[in-house]
Design an enzyme around this catalytic site. Structure first.
Site, PDB file in Angstrom:
ATOM      1  N   CYS A 111       0.893  -1.180   0.000  1.00 47.93           N
ATOM      2  CA  CYS A 111       0.000   0.000   0.000  1.00 47.93           C
ATOM      3  C   CYS A 111       0.919   1.215   0.000  1.00 47.93           C
ATOM      4  O   CYS A 111       1.149   1.835   1.038  1.00 47.93           O
ATOM      5  CB  CYS A 111      -0.861  -0.001   1.252  1.00 47.93           C
ATOM      6  SG  CYS A 111      -1.681  -1.563   1.580  1.00 47.93           S
ATOM      7  N   ALA A 112       1.455   1.554  -1.146  1.00 48.07           N
ATOM      8  CA  ALA A 112       2.688   2.343  -1.161  1.00 48.07           C
ATOM      9  C   ALA A 112       2.545   3.820  -1.488  1.00 48.07           C
ATOM     10  O   ALA A 112       3.447   4.599  -1.186  1.00 48.07           O
ATOM     11  CB  ALA A 112       3.664   1.714  -2.139  1.00 48.07           C
ATOM     12  N   GLY A 115       4.577   6.964  -1.726  1.00 50.67           N
ATOM     13  CA  GLY A 115       5.907   6.369  -1.875  1.00 50.67           C
ATOM     14  C   GLY A 115       6.941   6.734  -0.835  1.00 50.67           C
ATOM     15  O   GLY A 115       8.117   6.443  -1.008  1.00 50.67           O
ATOM     16  N   GLY A 116       6.513   7.375   0.253  1.00 48.42           N
ATOM     17  CA  GLY A 116       7.476   7.753   1.297  1.00 48.42           C
ATOM     18  C   GLY A 116       8.279   6.552   1.763  1.00 48.42           C
ATOM     19  O   GLY A 116       9.516   6.573   1.787  1.00 48.42           O
ATOM     20  N   ARG A 140      -3.366   7.475  -7.379  1.00 49.02           N
ATOM     21  CA  ARG A 140      -2.252   7.655  -6.445  1.00 49.02           C
ATOM     22  C   ARG A 140      -0.951   7.014  -6.947  1.00 49.02           C
ATOM     23  O   ARG A 140       0.136   7.402  -6.533  1.00 49.02           O
ATOM     24  CB  ARG A 140      -2.631   7.119  -5.059  1.00 49.02           C
ATOM     25  CG  ARG A 140      -3.630   8.050  -4.354  1.00 49.02           C
ATOM     26  CD  ARG A 140      -4.150   7.449  -3.064  1.00 49.02           C
ATOM     27  NE  ARG A 140      -3.138   7.261  -2.047  1.00 49.02           N
ATOM     28  CZ  ARG A 140      -2.762   8.163  -1.154  1.00 49.02           C
ATOM     29  NH1 ARG A 140      -3.312   9.360  -1.176  1.00 49.02           N
ATOM     30  NH2 ARG A 140      -1.851   7.890  -0.245  1.00 49.02           N
ATOM     31  N   CYS A 233      -1.629   4.619  10.776  1.00 50.14           N
ATOM     32  CA  CYS A 233      -1.472   5.911  11.459  1.00 50.14           C
ATOM     33  C   CYS A 233      -2.765   6.183  12.218  1.00 50.14           C
ATOM     34  O   CYS A 233      -3.319   7.270  12.129  1.00 50.14           O
ATOM     35  CB  CYS A 233      -1.119   7.022  10.476  1.00 50.14           C
ATOM     36  SG  CYS A 233      -2.302   7.240   9.158  1.00 50.14           S
TER      37      CYS A 233
END
Ligand code: SAM
Length: 522
Positions: A111-112, A115-116, A140, A233
Site C-alpha cells: 500500500c505504497a 511512496g514515502g 495515487r 497511522c
C-alpha cells in the site's frame, strides 16, 4: 484547541487512555513536527549534513531522518529537485526501519502511494535486489511512480493491483513485505484536519475489513523465514492489536518481534482487546460479531510486542507498527478456496498464464488491441547507441519494451504478465521519429561519474533554479566536462553542486532545456 476533533473519537480515547487522556489531549495544542529523510541513493548522510540548507535535528527511530523547520519550505529547494531528501512525517519513518531491509532482498510495499516508505526501502536496498511497489488507487500510483523516478530508484516495479492478484502471481516470493495499511487516520488529525473531518467516512469498521484481507494476501506472498511489517497511522485498537491478534490466530507460523522501547516506542495494548470484546462507549469491534472472543490468549498477549508512537510522548504523530516474523519451517495452512477460485486457478494453469483469469486476460487484450508496439530492434539499437555514446557503462538488468518505452528491469516480462503495471522498471527512454530520447528517470538515477558529459550548475547564482524553471541557458563549451574524445554537442547530464538533476541538449553555446514540463519549478 486548534483542531476540531470528532466527539465520538474523543469519547473512545477517553475510555481507552483513562489517566493518560488529558496529556494526550494537550498534544493537540502543540505544533506538528516536520521531517526530511536523506536519500542515501544520491548522497551520504554525512555529505548531506555538510551542505544542508536547513538546521537538522536527528529523529531517534530513523538514522537518516531529521527534524526541520517546516517554515523553511524544504520542498522549494534545488536539492529537493535533485532528490537529495524526501519530506516525510517523522513517525512515518518508523515502519520501513523495522522491516530490516538488506541489499539484495526482494521487497514488496503493498500500500505504497505516494511512496514515502518505498523511497526509504529503496535506499536500504542500495540498488540491489527488487522493490515491487503497489497501490490499489490508479490515481495515487502517478505520484508513486514520480517519486520512484525523482529519487533515482533503478530496481523498482510499480504496480496498480489488488493484493490478491499480486499473491496469485508471486506466491511465497518476497523476503520482506510492508503493509502501510489504509486506516481511519486518527493519528494524523493534528497534521491534516481533513482526516478529522473524514473520520466517519473512513470508518474503523470498514478499514478493519480491508486490513484483514491485505494481511491474508501478504502471508501467502512471503517466503518462509521472511518478515512483514504492518503499520497504521491510527490509534484504534480494532485496526491495530485486534488485526494483529486475529492474524496470529490464523497464522501460527508467524510471531511478533517486540519493538525496542528505547527509540520512543510505547508497547502495544493487549488489554484494550478485552475492552473491545466488552464493547460500549464507541468501542465497536467492527460490528461483525465478536471474533476476538475466539482468539487465544497467547495471540493476544503477543500484541504487547507491537509498537505505538504517541503524539504526547514523542515528537511526531500517532503511529502503530507490528513486526511479524515468519518462523521459517512450519507449513502455511491451506487457505479455504471457493469453487470459483478453483476454476479460475485451473484456467490459469491450463493456459500457462501467470496472474490472471481468462476474463481478465480478454479485458487486457481488448485494451491493448489499439496500441502498436514500435519496432523492437530499432528501439533497442537506439538505446544501446545512446548508452555507448553518453554513458560510461550500460546499466545492468533486463531490457524491456513496454507501451513504446524502454525500461531496465529487475524482473522479466513474463513475471509481470497480466498485472496492471505502471512502471515495469527504470525508464531509460524511447525512440521517436527514429531518434532515441533519454527519459528523465535515467538522468535522475545516474551518478555524474557514469555520464560522459556533465554540466554542473551553481546554486549560488541562480542558474540551477533557472534550469528547473525550464529556461534555455547560455553556456560556453568550456563549462562542459567530458570524457576524452567526447564531443560536447548533444545530450548533457545537468547537475547542481554535483548531484544529478536532468538532461539538457547543448549546441553552439546554448543549452536547450530537457527538464520535464510537468516537473518544473513554479
Ligand atoms: C497510508 S497510505 C500509504 C502511504 C505510503 N505507504 C507512504 O509511505 O507514502 C495507504 C494506501 O493504501 C492504499 N490502499 C487502500 N486499499 C488498498 C488495498 N486493498 N491494496 C493496496 N493498497 C490499498 C491507498 O490507496 C493508500 O494510498
Amino acid at each position: 484547541m486548534a483542531v476540531q476533533l470528532p466527539l465520538a473519537f474523543l469519547n473512545r480515547m477517553k475510555t481507552l487512555l483513562r489517566d493518560e487522556y488529558s496529556q494526550f489531549l494537550s498534544s493537540y495544542d502543540k505544533p506538528r513536527y516536520a521531517g526530511i529523510r536523506v536519500n542515501t541513493l544520491k548522497i551520504s548522510e554525512d555529505d548531506f549534513r555538510a551542505i544542508s540548507p536547513f538546521q537538522l535535528r536527528p529523529i531517534p527511530w530513523c538514522a537518516t531522518g531529521f527534524y526541520v523547520d517546516e517554515g523553511l519550505k524544504p520542498g522549494k529547494h534545488p536539492y529537493y529537485h535533485a532528490g537529495l531528501y524526501y519530506i516525510q512525517e517523522p513517525s512515518a519513518m518508523a515502519p520501513a526501519e523495522a522491516l530490516n531491509v538488506e541489499p539484495g532482498d526482494r521487497v514488496l510495499d503493498l500500500c505504497a502511494a505516494p511512496g514515502g516508505k518505498s523511497t526509504q526501502i529503496a535506499a536500504k536496498l542500495r540498488g540491489r535486489g527488487l522493490l515491487v511497489t503497489n497501490d490499489i488507487s490508479a490515481d495515487r500510483t502517478k505520484a508513486l511512480a514520480k517519486n520512484m523516478e525523482l529519487y533515482g530508484i533503478r530496481n523498482a516495479v510499480v504496480l496498480n493491483e489488488t493484493p490478491e492478484r499480486i499473491a496469485e502471481a508471486f506466491p511465497r516470493f518476497f523476503d520482506k513485505i510492508l503493509i502501510d495499511a489504509p486506516c481511519s487516520g486518527e493519528g494524523m488529525f493534528r497534521k491534516d484536519e481533513d482526516m478529522a473531518r473524514q473520520w466517519e467516512r473512513h470508518s474503523v469498521a470498514k478499514c478493519t475489513l480491508m486490513q484483514r484481507d491485505i494481511l491474508k494476501s501478504a502471508a501467502s506472498l512471503l517466503s518462509p523465514g521472511g518478515r512483514i511489517v504492518y503499520s497504521t497511522c491510527t490509534f484504534a485498537p480494532e485496526e491495530n492489536e485486534a488485526s494483529i491478534a486475529e492474524f496470529l490466530e490464523h497464522h501460527p507460523e508467524f510471531e511478533v518481534i517486540p519493538l525496542p522501547e528505547q527509540s520512543g516506542f510505547s508497547p502495544g495494548r493487549p488489554e484494550w482487546l478485552a475492552m473491545l470484546a466488552e464493547g460500549g462507549n464507541g468501542l465497536t469491534l467492527d460490528g461483525q460479531g465478536s471474533p476476538l472472543l475466539e482468539i487465544s490468549e497467547e495471540a493476544i498477549a503477543q500484541t504487547a510486542g507491537c509498537g505505538r508512537l504517541w503524539p504526547h510522548k514523542v515528537e511526531g504523530e500517532g503511529h502503530f507498527l507490528a513486526v511479524l516474523q515468519h518462523k521459517g519451517s512450519i507449513e502455511q495452512p491451506e487457505q479455504t478456496v471457493t469453487a470459483e477460485e478453483r476454476r479460475d486457478r485451473r484456467d490459469r494453469r491450463l493456459d500457462g498464464r501467470a496472474g490472471k483469469s481468462r476474463k481478465q486476460e480478454k479485458a487486457v487484450n481488448a485494451r491493448n488491441a489499439g496500441k502498436k508496439e514500435p519496432d523492437e530492434r530499432v528501439m533497442l539499437e537506439g538505446w544501446h547507441t545512446f548508452a555507448a555514446e553518453q554513458l560510461c557503462s550500460v546499466p545492468e538488468g533486463e531490457t524491456l519494451l513496454f507501451g513504446g518505452h524502454i525500461y531496465v528491469s529487475p524482473l522479466n516480462k513474463q513475471q509481470l504478465h497480466g498485472l496492471k503495471t505502471v512502471r515495469p522498471g527504470w525508464y531509460v527512454g524511447t525512440v521517436k521519429n527514429g531518434r532515441f530520447q533519454p527519459g528523465h528517470p535515467l538522468a535522475a538515477a545516474i551518478h555524474p561519474s557514469e555520464a560522459r558529459k556533465v554540466l554542473d550548475l551553481s546554486l549560488a547564482d541562480g542558474e540551477a533554479v533557472r534550469y528547473l524553471k525550464g529556461e534555455t541557458l547560455e553556456i560556453p563549451e568550456s563549462r562542459i566536462s567530458s570524457t576524452p574524445n567526447t564531443k560536447p554537442k548533444g545530450y548533457v547530464l545537468i547537475t547542481v553542486d554535483g548531484y544529478s538533476l536532468g538532461w539538457g541538449k547543448w549546441q553552439d553555446g546554448l543549452l536547450k532545456n530537457e527538464y520535464p514540463a510537468g516537473w518544473r519549478w513554479t
